[in-house]
Design an enzyme around this catalytic site. Structure first.
Site, short mmCIF file in Angstrom:
data_model
loop_
_atom_site.label_atom_id
_atom_site.label_comp_id
_atom_site.label_asym_id
_atom_site.label_seq_id
_atom_site.Cartn_x
_atom_site.Cartn_y
_atom_site.Cartn_z
N CYS A 137 -34.27 -56.24 102.20
CA CYS A 137 -33.59 -55.32 103.19
C CYS A 137 -33.32 -53.98 102.46
CB CYS A 137 -32.26 -56.00 103.61
SG CYS A 137 -31.36 -55.01 105.09
N CYS A 164 -29.94 -52.63 103.65
CA CYS A 164 -28.77 -53.25 103.08
C CYS A 164 -28.58 -52.91 101.35
CB CYS A 164 -28.93 -54.78 103.00
SG CYS A 164 -29.39 -55.72 104.39
N ASP A 165 -29.81 -52.83 100.86
CA ASP A 165 -29.75 -52.65 99.30
C ASP A 165 -30.26 -51.37 98.72
OD1 ASP A 165 -28.54 -55.14 99.19
OD2 ASP A 165 -30.70 -56.21 99.18
#
Ligand code: NAP
Length: 318
Positions: A135, A138-139
């Site tokens: 992701c 997200c990261d």
């Protein structure tokens, strides 16, 4: 006596939420059990440009929030917990969650979507969450100004690469063929982005590093030569698989785990249990198609419940 819902919907992505909207608007009591991190794949998507009704791109999480708000305002109930067990052999059906809560319903809609696929090589496990992610939204920020790789050649890979290209120094797309599967518009954008590099015809052999990821060993599928690419992060974007383990023995699934549809629409092998979204659809996998299936499943559940009501009234008369 515990409440028996008309419809329990398992899953709270676009399929489940659309089913909830149509279910409550048909006058049905609806419980949506959406998982501990509800919202589905849209929660990991940035600009959604192809969902009708939004002149400007809408963010995936915002779209989910709007759908959920709409379903909730109309009267759907929500529980953010994972379903672990289902019992579809006898109606009313029962489901049980991670937190050992039990619920019953006359009909159920399965809309659990699908989860990211992993490469399945041992070194991937070692660096999961410590250099390897699925992701970018997200990261990606953890790899600001760093060199990263994206593995895959589909829409997800292109979206991840485009997102990361704004944060990272370089993004190397490693693809096992020399032709991308992604839609043309995403391919064009990615190919026009200067810091996206392309490594064609290549398989990932091993992720390298001591405690932290520092590189990836790749093998050219044509020349069979291996080489090492220095990277700080890797994003695996090789597709999805349905999250249907908990349905085992209760509902027919195919060899890949997709719920088998009976009669071509939303019926499953258990009468009264319907299916919607990516968990039945390995072909289109779009938010809009999932929403369409959600609508169909709720309308089919409503028709089934009309029959259910007349059957139980008839049974009482006898
Ligand atoms: P996908 O279309 O199935 O693409 C998966 C990619 O990963 C393919 O390029 C495939 O290679 C590669 N791959 C698969 N297994 C691999 C392995 N073991 N090792 C190396 N490479 C592997 O999956 P997706 O990109 O996640 O997209 C899934 C669906 O969601 C599609 O229908 C897509 O249109 C949709 N989607 C839409 C959007 C949007 O913007 N509307 C965004 C994301 C996803 P090959 O090409 O060689 O098979």
């Amino acid at each position: 006596m515990a409440k028996v819902y008309d419809i329990i919907i398992i899953g709270a992505g676009p399929a489940g939420l659309t089913a909830a909207i149509y279910g409550v608007r048909a006058g049905r009591s609806v419980l949506v059990v959406g998982g501990k991190t509800p919202g589905g794949q849209l929660m990991l998507t940035t600009d959604v440009e192809d969902y009708p009704g939004f002149v400007d791109a809408v963010q995936g999480p915002e779209l989910v929030q709007k759908m959920r708000g709409q379903a909730s305002r109309l009267g759907a109930e929500f529980l953010d917990d994972n379903v672990t067990t289902v019992y579809f052999k006898k109606s009313p059906f029962t489901i049980e969650t991670d937190e050992k809560k039990k619920f019953s319903a006359k009909s159920v809609i399965i809309a659990v979507g699908s989860a990211y696929k992993w490469l399945g090589i041992p070194s991937e496990l070692k660096f999961k969450g410590n250099g390897i992610s699925t992701c970018a939204v997200c990261d990606g920020y953890f790899f600001k100004n760093k060199d990263v790789a994206v593995i895959g050649g589909g829409d997800t890979a292109m979206r991840e690469a485009l997102f990361l290209s704004k944060i990272c120094k370089t993004v190397s797309v490693i693809h096992r063929r020399n032709v991308l599967r992604a839609q043309a518009v995403l391919q064009e954008r990615a190919k026009a982005t200067k810091n996206i590099k392309w490594i064609w015809n290549s398989d990932v052999q091993e992720f390298l590093g001591d405690k932290k990821l520092s590189g990836v060993k790749i093998k050219n599928t044509k020349t069979h030569q291996t080489s090492t690419l220095k990277i700080d992060g890797a994003f695996v974007a090789i597709g999805h698989e349905p999250s249907t383990g908990f349905l085992k023995g209760q509902l027919e699934t195919d060899s890949k785990g997709y719920v088998v549809v009976k009669g071509g629409y939303t019926e499953t092998s258990a009468p009264g249990v319907f299916v919607a979204g990516d968990v039945r659809d390995f072909r289109y996998q779009q938010a809009i198609t999932a929403a369409g299936f959600g609508c169909m499943a709720a309308m089919d559940a409503d028709s089934y419940l009309h029959g259910f009501r007349s059957q139980s009234v008839a049974a009482k008369k006898i």
